[in-house]
Design an enzyme around this catalytic site. Structure first.
Site, PDB file in Angstrom:
ATOM      1  N   GLU A   1     -50.029  -1.378 -72.050  1.00 22.34           N
ATOM      2  CA  GLU A   1     -49.579  -1.332 -73.432  1.00 22.34           C
ATOM      3  C   GLU A   1     -48.062  -1.496 -73.501  1.00 22.34           C
ATOM      4  O   GLU A   1     -47.328  -0.783 -72.804  1.00 22.34           O
ATOM      5  CB  GLU A   1     -49.956   0.008 -74.078  1.00 22.34           C
ATOM      6  CG  GLU A   1     -51.451   0.246 -74.198  1.00 22.34           C
ATOM      7  CD  GLU A   1     -51.791   1.586 -74.836  1.00 22.34           C
ATOM      8  OE1 GLU A   1     -52.928   1.729 -75.312  1.00 22.34           O
ATOM      9  OE2 GLU A   1     -50.925   2.481 -74.873  1.00 22.34           O
ATOM     10  N   CYS A   2     -47.588  -2.388 -74.332  1.00 21.37           N
ATOM     11  CA  CYS A   2     -46.179  -2.533 -74.687  1.00 21.37           C
ATOM     12  C   CYS A   2     -45.281  -2.661 -73.452  1.00 21.37           C
ATOM     13  O   CYS A   2     -45.192  -3.729 -72.863  1.00 21.37           O
ATOM     14  CB  CYS A   2     -45.746  -1.376 -75.589  1.00 21.37           C
ATOM     15  SG  CYS A   2     -44.242  -1.733 -76.547  1.00 21.37           S
TER      16      CYS A   2
END
Length: 451
Positions: free
Chosen positions: A327-328
């Site tokens: 994620e991210c």
């Protein structure tokens, strides 16, 4: 059970400082405090937990639309404590769009029956503060607004002037104040406060903050106003058994953005969690799958690049079909390169492309992803709620897997493509809370198990 929310009239009024001071003071007074944060914040929760010695939890009615699951995310964690302290987000009624009851602090307070204490910025005001409090107290009669705190007052006399005006023109008691003191101001950068793990002398600042509010807030009166009947506890999630699985997750100064409820649900389902450090370890640990959360890889880009053996182990794991989810900041690490003001740095190289830092937020806020092909979370067409909060862009020719939409007041206000899947690796800018739909997590774990 004593429980209350610290909410602001707007962003920037100092509700985080007051919340940290209150948690510190209550802890010093011998109370067991369970902290919470409204919205998808990772940094404030880390500060909360550092003081309370209990993991802070996120309360988010967009990410967790099911009210039973939302209630569970609140009630589960304060069964054996004295006080639940919730920090709001933005202004009390600010949420997604113009609906005061859409993902706002007020929405959370009403759904969970939490009394609200309003923070007003006292700089350069006196009687006008009464008009602000009157407006907030009358705007939604279903909200339980029980008190006011004044931040950044100039003196005791200034506080008494504001307090007198509010209590003259409203029936909301003023419970105390905090003066402006540069010695307890917390530094910030592009994603908000600087994470606690990066700050020296933080504990001294937090201790001073607690001492300050203990002197200027009437805690006896405050705690009288926030006594509530304990809510019935009911687990909305079915029991699953994935006790044979080991999931390793990135956890160090560069990667530490995880929803604690996600990690706890994994443990509740029997998954063994093993932390690892892309900054300090020589290679990935042995595990069935790997999870790279968000963080600040751009701040540690040089050190991440220098750890060549670890980067090679990540690429090897991907090439040998080990399941990886990122994620991210995790997406930024799995690309080929990361460009910052200090230069261009090599990353793991799973996805072709470069992450480049920019001077403003990209696709900031709540959004919904719809998969265009089968993924670790389900078949094509699976819908996932999440949140994006990043200053970087990922420049790549890899084929996106998600159609992303930002929906506000029932209308699609923007859409874009994002997320990339290659082999058994999926990475995107989307931060996902698994309480929204247990089938997302169940599908991922079954994919890891090989069903």
């Amino acid at each position: 059970m004593k429980q209350f929310m610290i909410a602001g009239v707007s962003s920037g009024v100092g509700k985080t400082s007051i919340t940290l001071g209150i948690i510190q003071a209550l802890t010093r007074m011998g109370y067991r405090v369970q902290p919470y944060k409204v919205g998808p914040d990772y940094i404030d929760t880390a500060y909360h937990g550092r003081i309370a010695n209990r993991k802070s939890r996120n309360l988010d009615s967009f990410m967790i639309p099911n009210e039973d699951a939302l209630a569970w995310s609140f009630c589960k964690w304060h069964q054996n404590v004295d006080i639940a302290v919730v920090e709001g987000v933005m202004g009390l009624f600010d949420g997604l769009g113009t609906d005061k009851d859409c993902a706002s602090s007020a929405d959370i307070a009403k759904k969970l029956g939490i009394p609200v204490i309003l923070v007003v910025d006292g700089r350069a005001t006196s009687t006008s503060a009464a008009a602000i409090v009157h407006g907030f107290s009358s705007f939604d009669p279903n909200l339980e607004l029980v008190g006011v705190l004044i931040n950044r007052v100039a003196s005791e006399n200034h506080f008494q002037l504001i307090k007198g005006s509010i209590e003259r023109y409203t029936d909301i008691p003023v419970l105390g104040y905090l003066t402006k003191d540069t010695r307890v101001e917390l530094p910030s950068r592009h994603l908000g406060l600087i994470p606690d793990v990066e700050m020296e002398q933080l504990d001294k600042q937090l201790l001073r903050l607690g001492e300050m509010v203990q002197k200027t807030i009437d805690f006896d009166r405050l705690l009288e106003l926030v006594e509530k009947t304990e809510q019935e506890l009911r687990n909305p999630f079915s029991k699953q058994n994935f006790s044979q699985l080991t999931l390793a997750y990135a956890l160090d100064d560069a990667f530490h953005f995880y929803y604690e409820d996600n990690l706890d649900l994994l443990k509740d389902w029997g998954v063994t969690l093993v932390p690892f450090s892309p900054l300090n370890d020589q290679e990935l640990p042995e595990a069935d799958a790997y999870y790279f959360g968000g963080g600040f890889p751009e701040v540690f880009a040089r050190d991440l690049a220098a750890n060549k053996s670890f980067r090679a182990s990540v690429l090897w794991a991907h090439q040998y079909d080990k399941p990886i989810y990122a994620e991210c900041g995790g997406l930024m690490y799995l690309g080929q390169e990361l460009e910052t003001d200090e230069g261009v740095f090599e990353m793991a190289g799973v996805f072709k492309g470069r992450s480049r830092m920019t001077d403003r937020l990209k696709h900031f806020g709540y959004c919904q992803a719809t998969s265009q092909e089968p993924s670790i979370f389900g078949p094509s067409g699976t819908s996932i709620r999440g949140h994006e909060f990043h200053h970087s862009v990922f420049e790549t020719n890899e084929r996106p897997i998600f159609i992303m939409k930002k929906i506000r007041d029932g209308e699609v206000v923007s859409s874009w493509e994002g997320g990339y899947q290659k082999g058994k690796t999926l990475a995107s800018y989307l931060h996902v809370h698994f309480y929204q739909n247990q089938e997302l997590l169940k599908h991922w774990l079954e994919e890891i198990r090989g069903y």
